[in-house]
Scaffold this motif. Structure first.
Motif, PDB file in Angstrom:
ATOM      1  N   GLY A  96      32.288  32.956  36.247  1.00  0.00           N
ATOM      2  CA  GLY A  96      33.169  34.013  35.919  1.00  0.00           C
ATOM      3  C   GLY A  96      32.382  35.666  36.438  1.00  0.00           C
ATOM      4  N   THR A 145      42.297  40.163  33.630  1.00  0.00           N
ATOM      5  CA  THR A 145      42.500  40.292  31.603  1.00  0.00           C
ATOM      6  C   THR A 145      43.870  39.096  31.410  1.00  0.00           C
ATOM      7  OG1 THR A 145      41.083  41.925  32.169  1.00  0.00           O
ATOM      8  CG2 THR A 145      42.181  41.413  29.536  1.00  0.00           C
ATOM      9  N   GLY A 175      43.338  35.800  32.173  1.00  0.00           N
ATOM     10  CA  GLY A 175      42.317  35.011  31.543  1.00  0.00           C
ATOM     11  C   GLY A 175      43.560  34.755  29.888  1.00  0.00           C
TER      12      GLY A 175
END
Length: 327
Positions: free
Chosen positions: A33, A269, A272
């Motif tokens: 990541g 974000t 995720g």
């Protein structure tokens, strides 16, 4: 930075294939990541800086990027079924490292001394800029969440309703890959349209694709489900192209990398969080509940397209010839 991206992500993928404990697996996936996060603020800004036709170049970038997404389902399904999950990481990792070495040898370093920064290619009225920011944030959060959820869930989503067609992981991977190819080609088409029309003109009709197809997919199976999935990825991939073009058109060179960094920080974000959200929604009511929830979320995409302001064309000034700034 791009060399670090290629070699770092490749080495991290190889590490995943060699792990022995859950802690090692978590560390190796975290490393993937971290290195993967380099591409979008660096690579996308690089493409925009030297693009003669922004829409076309963003569309081509999207085609190759999402052919990668498409091939991931295919490669993982085939290698995982016949060679095991470890080699499904190791083999692509080795290929990625080799690509990084090739990139290092063939792509010239930039010499930015004396380089006049590329101006924004379009603008909006100063009082309307807040509408661009709000619309971009809404679409990025909604589409990134939905896009990542569908990417994660699509093979499993196919495995249950398509049980009458196949139980083979490899064939399911092929079906998922073919669905993503339609999304990739949509990005090229949207990119070409961006060079001819304003972002609002393109974004508004495109925004009506995601919610209906997500809602309908909840009750379908077999071929109708595959067709609905094609509609979903076409809508999502098209919106990604519009979002990237929005940052590229409205920001000048000195701010572009930072703007893409913020755009993808927000997007990744949200993406995720979608993994845990998929699991929770599936526990509440299966894939039907999950798809209905994301359909409701994508209604915000329509609202964002409506509030986008009209843009004012500006001449592309200050763009230097790449041949003059490369060693």
């Amino acid at each position: 930075m791009m060399v670090i991206f290629f070699t770092g992500i490749g080495a991290s993928m190889i590490a995943v294939g060699l792990v022995q404990t859950p802690l090692q697996l978590g560390a190796a996936l975290l490393s993937i990541g971290l290195f993967a996060s380099i591409y979008h603020p660096v690579g996308t800004a690089m493409i925009v800086s030297y693009a003669e036709k922004l829409g076309r170049e963003m569309g081509l970038n999207g085609v190759w990027g999402n052919l990668g997404v498409a091939s991931s389902a295919l490669v993982t399904g085939v290698i995982g079924q016949y060679l095991g999950w470890r080699l499904a990481f190791v083999i692509p990792g080795i290929v990625t490292v080799l690509i990084g070495m090739t990139f290092m040898q063939t792509v010239a370093h930039e010499d930015r001394s004396g380089f006049k920064q590329a101006a924004a290619q379009a603008r909006v009225a100063k009082d309307d800029m807040w509408r661009v920011i709000v619309a971009l944030l809404i679409v990025v959060i909604a589409v990134s969440t939905t896009f990542n959820a569908v990417t994660v869930a699509l093979p499993k989503l196919f495995a249950e309703p398509l049980v009458d067609l196949t139980r083979s992981p490899a064939l399911l991977g092929v079906i998922a890959a073919c669905v993503y190819v339609f999304g990739a080609m949509t990005q090229y088409t949207i990119g070409k349209l961006i060079d001819r029309y304003s972002l609002k003109t393109i974004s508004l009709p495109l925004s009506f694709m995601l919610a209906p197809f997500l809602y309908l997919a909840a009750g379908l199976s077999n071929l109708p489900l595959i067709l609905a999935a094609i509609g979903i990825v076409m809508g999502a991939f098209g919106q990604v192209t519009v979002n990237d073009a929005m940052v590229g058109k409205y920001t000048s060179e000195e701010w572009r990398s930072r703007a893409y960094a913020v755009r993808y920080f927000v997007g990744f974000t949200a993406a995720g969080g979608s993994v845990g959200l998929v699991a929770w929604l599936y526990e509440q009511g299966g894939f039907a509940t999950m798809l209905h929830a994301f359909a409701a979320l994508c209604l915000l995409v329509i609202a964002a397209a409506i509030i986008l302001p009209r843009e004012i064309k500006t001449p592309a000034a200050g763009r230097a010839d790449p041949a003059e700034i490369c060693e």
